[in-house]
Write an enzyme that holds these catalytic residues in place. Structure first.
Site, PDB file in Angstrom:
ATOM      1  N   GLU A   1      -4.986   4.080   5.696  1.00  0.00           N
ATOM      2  CA  GLU A   1      -4.665   3.848   4.277  1.00  0.00           C
ATOM      3  C   GLU A   1      -5.222   5.013   3.453  1.00  0.00           C
ATOM      4  O   GLU A   1      -4.635   5.437   2.467  1.00  0.00           O
ATOM      5  CB  GLU A   1      -5.301   2.532   3.809  1.00  0.00           C
ATOM      6  CG  GLU A   1      -5.080   2.287   2.331  1.00  0.00           C
ATOM      7  CD  GLU A   1      -5.934   1.178   1.751  1.00  0.00           C
ATOM      8  OE1 GLU A   1      -5.744   0.016   2.115  1.00  0.00           O
ATOM      9  OE2 GLU A   1      -6.775   1.499   0.884  1.00  0.00           O
TER      10      GLU A   1
ATOM     11  N   ARG B   1       0.814  -1.233   0.000  1.00  0.00           N
ATOM     12  CA  ARG B   1       0.000   0.000   0.000  1.00  0.00           C
ATOM     13  C   ARG B   1       0.845   1.279   0.000  1.00  0.00           C
ATOM     14  O   ARG B   1       0.454   2.287   0.593  1.00  0.00           O
ATOM     15  CB  ARG B   1      -0.963   0.041   1.191  1.00  0.00           C
ATOM     16  CG  ARG B   1      -2.025  -1.030   1.180  1.00  0.00           C
ATOM     17  CD  ARG B   1      -2.988  -0.849   0.025  1.00  0.00           C
ATOM     18  NE  ARG B   1      -4.138  -1.745   0.131  1.00  0.00           N
ATOM     19  CZ  ARG B   1      -4.172  -3.001  -0.327  1.00  0.00           C
ATOM     20  NH1 ARG B   1      -3.110  -3.523  -0.937  1.00  0.00           N
ATOM     21  NH2 ARG B   1      -5.266  -3.735  -0.205  1.00  0.00           N
TER      22      ARG B   1
ATOM     23  N   SER C   1     -10.805  -0.116   2.755  1.00  0.00           N
ATOM     24  CA  SER C   1     -10.153  -0.249   4.072  1.00  0.00           C
ATOM     25  C   SER C   1      -9.710   1.125   4.542  1.00  0.00           C
ATOM     26  O   SER C   1      -9.005   1.827   3.808  1.00  0.00           O
ATOM     27  CB  SER C   1      -8.924  -1.148   3.983  1.00  0.00           C
ATOM     28  OG  SER C   1      -9.257  -2.420   3.489  1.00  0.00           O
TER      29      SER C   1
END
Ligand code: FAD
Ligand code: EPU
Length: 337
Positions: free
Chosen positions: A333, A165, A237
């Site tokens: 995130e 990520r 998320s």
């Protein structure tokens, strides 16, 4: 390019559905239009934000600068061998539209990344991933324009600092490098990745394993688990899965022998943020109109009229609970603007 807008509502430009305003908003459709914009009377406006489809962004208030939304389109085959095909794709193409194009043409490797919202241009930024595949494995190079110098630069995959990520474009070059095109390398004889979760079990219901069936299974699982932003605002998320040391894992195992984890490298493991949140009793909880999704607590949803403040307050309480109980700091995130 459409005319540069002033005081534009961002409600339809972010999947949380938050109502913020942008002072200036431009949608350039080519590299030249991006360069023209960066040399126009707006060149010194700060801050600048590069926007895709807003599916990984939280607008915490109005944006008092210039939003640049690159809308470069097109999918072009630039190299075709017996084993692989290289596709150069405009950053403004819709990600899942591109995945569908590949699957229909039997170009493999990308099928596990089906149904992820957003644009092609954003895919390298956080190195999107799902069901055992990350986009870094498919990227050959990323073409950019530097918003300060107007220089065109091509980054080969090994220069992009891809990680879980993250990438150079999410860190050092955030909102500086405008991604204009991405070159992908896909396989004509793909190796199927079917080990994640219930993919293998679902595939057993099909007469054969092929990329079309994998796409179908991934879409089905995602529709069952994740909220549709058109019905319930969200950005996927909210936190990353934390990567921790083996010592931390061993300590947690003493109290929770069944803690789910995945090997990250030889010295680290990735824990499930969803499990940490659920264990701290924060599944299906609400603050104002912001809540953790009942099927997946890692996803924070807007039940209708949540403010950015509701979402951030909820996120902060979750972080505090996980920190107090497990001594683990959850990192967002989502890009908070
Ligand atoms: P935006 O949200 O608009 O921007 C994201 C970041 O990229 C920002 O920092 C922005 O400045 C930057 N950016 C965007 N375009 C450019 C460009 N052309 N040049 C330079 N920088 C740019 N993500 C996953 O990895 N895996 C998943 O499985 C997943 N599932 C999701 C499910 C749902 C329901 C939702 C809502 C989101 C999910 N996400 C997932 C997150 C999201 O889909 C990805 O992060 C996606 O790549 C964001 O694309 P976007 O175009 O909406 O980018
Ligand atoms: N779990 C729970 N409770 C729940 C849901 C899940 O404890 O309510 C635990 C289970 O142990 C489950 C594990 O969490 O096995 C993993 O759940 P899931 O497969 O849903 O994946 P995730 O780790 O929560 C990650 C990505 C998703 C990606 C999926 C599938 C991150 C931060 N998220 O979620 O990406 O789609 O894996 O690969 O890495 C996103 O980045 O926005 C995103 C949605």
């Amino acid at each position: 390019m459409k005319e540069v807008g002033e005081n534009i509502s961002l409600k339809s430009y972010n999947t949380f559905g938050l109502d913020a305003y942008a002072k200036y908003f431009a949608e350039p459709c080519s590299k030249n239009e991006i360069k023209d914009l960066l040399q126009s009377h707006l060149k010194d406006i700060q801050p600048k934000l590069i926007l895709g489809e807003g599916s990984n962004i939280l607008f915490n208030g109005d944006f008092n600068g210039l939003i640049i939304k690159p809308s470069i389109k097109g999918i072009e085959i630039i190299k075709d061998t017996s084993e692989q095909v290289y596709l150069r794709v405009g950053s403004g193409e819709n990600w899942d539209g591109f995945v569908q194009f590949c699957v229909e043409n039997n170009y493999g490797g990308i099928e596990n990344l089906s149904f992820i919202p957003g644009t092609v241009g954003a895919s390298p930024v956080q190195n999107i991933g799902a069901y055992g595949v990350e986009v870094k494995d498919l990227i050959d190079s990323v073409e950019t324009i530097d918003s300060k110098t107007l220089e065109t630069k091509i980054f080969h995959a090994n220069e992009c600092q891809f990680g879980y990520r993250t990438s150079l474009f999410k860190e050092t070059l955030k909102n500086r490098s405008i991604i204009t095109m991405v070159v992908f390398r896909l396989e004509k004889e793909p190796r199927f990745v079917t080990h994640y979760g219930s993919i293998g079990k679902e595939l057993d219901k099909y007469p054969e394993t092929n990329i079309k069936n994998i796409r179908e299974v991934v879409v089905k699982i995602r529709k069952q688990k994740l909220p549709d932003p058109k019905e319930l605002g969200n950005a996927g998320s909210f936190f990353k899965n934390p990567v921790v040391s083996l010592e931390t894992l061993e300590y947690i195992k003493k109290f929770y022998p069944k803690v789910p984890y995945w090997e990250s490298d030889s010295e680290k493991v990735k824990l499930s943020a969803a499990w940490l949140i659920e264990t701290c009793q924060w599944k299906s909880k609400k603050i104002g109109d912001a809540g953790t999704y009942r099927k997946q607590p890692l996803v924070i949803v807007n039940y209708g009229h949540a403010s950015a403040n509701d979402i951030l307050t909820l996120a902060g309480k979750i972080q505090k609970a996980v920190k107090n109980h497990f001594a683990i700091q959850l990192e967002p995130e989502v890009n908070i603007i």
